[in-house]
Enzyme design. Structure first.
Site, short mmCIF file in Angstrom:
data_model
loop_
_atom_site.label_atom_id
_atom_site.label_comp_id
_atom_site.label_asym_id
_atom_site.label_seq_id
_atom_site.Cartn_x
_atom_site.Cartn_y
_atom_site.Cartn_z
N LYS A 296 0.29 -1.33 0.16
CA LYS A 296 0.25 0.28 0.11
C LYS A 296 0.89 0.82 -0.37
O LYS A 296 0.70 2.42 -0.70
CB LYS A 296 -0.91 -0.03 1.14
CG LYS A 296 -1.80 -0.82 0.53
CD LYS A 296 -3.33 -0.49 1.60
CE LYS A 296 -4.73 -1.25 1.87
NZ LYS A 296 -4.15 -3.57 1.52
N GLU B 116 -10.05 7.28 3.70
CA GLU B 116 -10.44 6.34 4.74
C GLU B 116 -10.05 4.77 4.90
O GLU B 116 -8.57 4.49 3.95
CB GLU B 116 -11.61 5.60 3.06
CG GLU B 116 -11.54 5.14 2.36
CD GLU B 116 -10.63 5.12 1.47
OE1 GLU B 116 -10.43 6.07 0.89
OE2 GLU B 116 -9.87 4.49 0.92
N SER C 97 1.43 -10.10 -1.33
CA SER C 97 0.91 -8.60 -0.92
C SER C 97 1.66 -7.76 0.46
O SER C 97 1.96 -6.36 0.55
CB SER C 97 -0.46 -8.13 -1.25
OG SER C 97 -1.21 -9.11 -0.71
C1 LIG Z 1 -5.65 -4.24 1.74
C2 LIG Z 1 -4.37 -5.15 1.32
C3 LIG Z 1 -5.09 -6.10 0.00
C4 LIG Z 1 -5.83 -6.19 -0.51
O1 LIG Z 1 -6.18 -4.65 -1.70
P1 LIG Z 1 -5.96 -4.25 -3.26
O2 LIG Z 1 -6.32 -2.86 -3.90
O3 LIG Z 1 -6.13 -5.41 -3.84
O4 LIG Z 1 -4.16 -5.35 -3.15
C5 LIG Z 1 -4.08 -6.92 -0.14
N1 LIG Z 1 -3.24 -7.72 0.47
C6 LIG Z 1 -2.64 -6.92 1.25
C7 LIG Z 1 -1.22 -7.20 2.21
C8 LIG Z 1 -3.65 -5.65 2.38
O5 LIG Z 1 -2.70 -5.01 3.16
#
Ligand SMILES: *Cc1c(COP(=O)(O)O)cnc(C)c1O
Length: 399
Positions: free
Chosen positions: A87, A109, A376
């Site tokens: 993020k 948000e 992610s």
């Molecule tokens: C917020 C988040 C997501 C989902 O958000 P996307 O916009 O779909 O990437 C996925 N993985 C992690 C670790 C997150 O913090």
């Protein structure tokens, strides 16, 4: 691809907002267009990614996680970024843009608090005044992230309307922005919302795939056969996918949160269980009743628990370039434990959805092939919630 001048990817996207917000969105659009054409802006952005975030993030071959007879699974380590997820790639970009546009205040948000933390982090770094809108119920559920945001100097504004969760916080942030456009920049956390956000956020997240594609070719001399990422709003996924969309040999998979299963009604799989509608200013797939009321969604993963999906994903689904599949809570948890035990990495439960799909997809491959998965985020944030969820499952099974 770039969306058209009205912000459409095919028939998805656009700008479905009250008149008062149109000018604010045009301001952001023009501000971003100017910044994007200025090499010095990207120079600042790249320097921040290198020195503050810790990029480039490495690739890791997950040898013990994968089935040895199948394809090799390679992880793109977004979990190693400062603040523990992808993020921040986006909040850095929007924060630098806010400064460039002369805005002193930023708002955002947040649901689980991850985007709030990433925004509060760059607000502190860039010296901006930060207000985070958060549903009152989420504030209770996510106390540690609230404390982190406050520690970083942000104000956390409780939202008590509706279900007191993410969609209400988003509505409230939009409402606030309407009255404070002159000095305030709205930092959106995924490839959702009205134009230019889905496009702009993608441009800030595409660094993931740009790096990964180069790293694959340098390290392995070949592209992956399969590319996999989890999809909430869709930013980490589109960030990984963008560099590979023109590589016809690469199969691409977006993994949605199946919750307790597509048939259970307790799901957050907007493409597979939703229908085309309008949410937060753009046209895409939405979890809604036939009358267009937004449904409550369910996923074990707070980051995937969103009733919509970015419009570019809707377009990639419509064209067939990306295949969308759902992974259930239970399947994600198996992958969560498997990665922890086999590789020494606790993944975010969001990422565990992509890992569960990767394990199955890689099984059908051969050891000379690579399956590239976006890790992610890291899972420290999820330890308590996973434990209580598993205790509940066990209790249910015993009763
Ligand atoms: C917020 C988040 C997501 C989902 O958000 P996307 O916009 O779909 O990437 C996925 N993985 C992690 C670790 C997150 O913090």
């Amino acid at each position: 691809m770039k969306p058209d001048q009205y912000g459409y990817f095919g028939e998805f996207g656009g700008r479905f907002v009250p008149e008062v917000l149109v000018e604010a969105l045009q301001q952001v659009e023009h501000g971003f267009a100017q910044a994007a054409a200025d090499e010095s802006f990207w120079g600042e952005y790249r320097a921040a990614l290198r020195d503050f975030v810790g990029r480039p993030s490495p690739l890791l071959v997950a040898e013990r996680f994968a089935d040895p007879a199948g394809a090799r699974i390679v992880l793109k380590r977004e979990d190693l970024n400062h603040t523990g997820a992808h993020k921040i790639n986006n909040t850095i970009g929007q924060g630098l843009l806010a400064v460039r546009m002369g805005k002193k205040k930023i708002i955002a948000e947040t649901g689980a608090g991850q985007h709030g933390v990433a925004t509060a982090t760059i607000g502190a770094r860039l010296g901006l005044d930060v207000t985070i809108f958060m549903g009152a119920r989420d504030i209770e559920r996510q106390a540690p992230n609230v404390r982190i945001m406050e520690l970083l100097g942000a104000r956390v504004q409780p939202v008590t309307s509706g279900t007191q969760t993410l969609k209400d916080a988003t509505n409230e942030a939009f409402r606030y922005w309407t009255g404070h456009v002159e000095d305030t920049f709205y930092v959106i956390g995924s490839v959702v919302g009205a134009h230019p956000y889905p496009y702009m956020v993608r441009e800030f997240q595409r660094v993931i795939g740009d790096e990964a594609r180069t790293q694959m070719l340098e390290r392995f001399g070949t592209l992956p056969v399969d590319l996999i990422a989890c999809v909430g709003g869709g930013s980490n996924a589109i960030g990984l996918f963008t560099a590979f969309l023109d590589d016809a040999s690469v199969r691409i998979w977006g993994i949605e949160a199946g919750g307790e299963g597509l048939e259970s009604g307790k799901t957050a799989a907007s493409i597979e269980a939703g229908s085309v509608g309008i949410l937060h200013g753009s046209r895409s797939y939405v979890m809604q009743t036939p009358q267009g009321q937004i449904l409550e969604t369910h996923s074990i993963s707070a980051g995937l628990d969103y009733p919509g999906i970015g419009p570019e994903h809707a377009y990639l689904h419509a064209t067939g370039r990306v295949t969308y599949r759902a992974i259930t809570d239970a399947q994600a948890l198996v992958a969560y434990h498997r990665l922890a035990e086999s590789e020494g990495i606790i993944p975010a439960v969001e990422s565990a959805h992509a890992l569960a799909a990767a394990y199955e997809i890689a099984k059908n491959g051969t050891p000379d092939q690579y399956v590239l998965v976006n890790l992610s985020g890291r899972g420290d944030k999820d330890i308590a919630q996973v434990a209580s969820y598993e205790a509940e499952l066990l209790a249910r099974a015993e009763s």
